[in-house]
Design an enzyme around this catalytic site. Structure first.
Site, mmCIF file in Angstrom:
data_model
loop_
_atom_site.group_PDB
_atom_site.id
_atom_site.type_symbol
_atom_site.label_atom_id
_atom_site.label_comp_id
_atom_site.label_asym_id
_atom_site.label_seq_id
_atom_site.Cartn_x
_atom_site.Cartn_y
_atom_site.Cartn_z
ATOM 1 N N LYS A 1 0.873 -1.169 -0.046
ATOM 2 C CA LYS A 1 -0.068 0.098 -0.040
ATOM 3 C C LYS A 1 0.863 1.154 0.064
ATOM 4 C CE LYS A 1 -1.664 2.767 3.106
ATOM 5 N NZ LYS A 1 -1.861 3.233 4.322
ATOM 6 N N ASP B 1 -6.101 0.907 0.830
ATOM 7 C CA ASP B 1 -6.057 1.117 2.052
ATOM 8 C C ASP B 1 -7.442 0.575 2.643
ATOM 9 O OD1 ASP B 1 -7.811 2.922 1.539
ATOM 10 O OD2 ASP B 1 -7.127 4.521 2.609
#
Ligand code: SF4
Length: 206
Positions: free
Chosen positions: A118, A136
């Site tokens: 991420k 996320d």
């Protein structure tokens, strides 16, 4: 099959200013801000980094600080002990292995301590303009609710979204889903009545 382009068009109309909400001037600053943003709001991170980056904003400078010194600066972001350790080690590794420059590939970025997919995707798409979809908690929740994906993990979500969304929309779709997740499709209580994409949402229609 969802018309993902139609959904993204509506989100673009709703959030014309969707963009990264972390403040940064360089790829390294964004990397540090993203590490700090774990379980912390972007507003809080921006407050901390405003003062922090005025004092230190290069890997060389952070590598010379002790974890305690970094911890003092970032304490209010939470999880400050583990974040200081990651920031120190990542800075050191950037100096030792990458000539002091933040690397520009997913493979290299994810060798850095505390940098998962991420964080790497956030840096690649925002700081280096690469096509990437960082997943996320908001992107994961919103895309599962709408029914664009039906996944259990962030990594799987990223791969399904890469298939479902045209490549030139990957990076911006990340911001659109985050804006939507923060403002309307909230975790505890989504505001479906005012949602511009409710007609296309499985959660709403089931
Ligand atoms: S209709 Fe509700 S669940 Fe679906 S995207 Fe909108 S806010 Fe989220």
């Amino acid at each position: 099959m969802k018309d993902v382009n139609k959904i993204l068009d509506k989100l673009e109309e709703t959030y014309p200013d969707a963009q990264c909400e972390l403040n940064y001037e360089t790829p390294f600053e964004l990397l540090i801000a993203t590490i700090l943003s774990a379980q912390c709001t972007d507003v809080r991170v921006n407050k901390v980094t405003k003062e922090l980056f005025a004092k230190y904003n290069t890997p060389e400078q952070f590598a010379k600080l002790t974890e305690e010194e970094i911890g003092e600066e970032i304490r209010s972001c939470g999880l400050y002990k583990s974040k200081s350790k990651k920031i120190k080690e990542t800075s050191k590794m950037i100096c030792e292995n990458f000539g002091g420059e933040v690397p520009q590939t997913l493979k290299e970025l994810t060798t850095l301590p505390g940098v998962g997919r991420k964080t790497a995707d956030v840096v690649l798409s925002n700081a280096f303009n690469h096509d990437a979809i960082a997943v996320d908690t908001h992107v994961f929740r919103v895309t599962n609710r709408i029914g664009i994906v039906n996944t259990k993990t962030a990594e799987k979500t990223e791969f399904v979204l890469m298939d479902a969304i045209p490549k030139n929309r990957w990076s911006h779709s990340h911001h659109l889903f985050i804006f939507h997740g923060r403002r309307i499709c909230k975790a505890r209580k989504p505001e479906c009545d005012i949602c511009p994409i409710k007609e296309d949402c499985d959660y709403y229609n089931n």
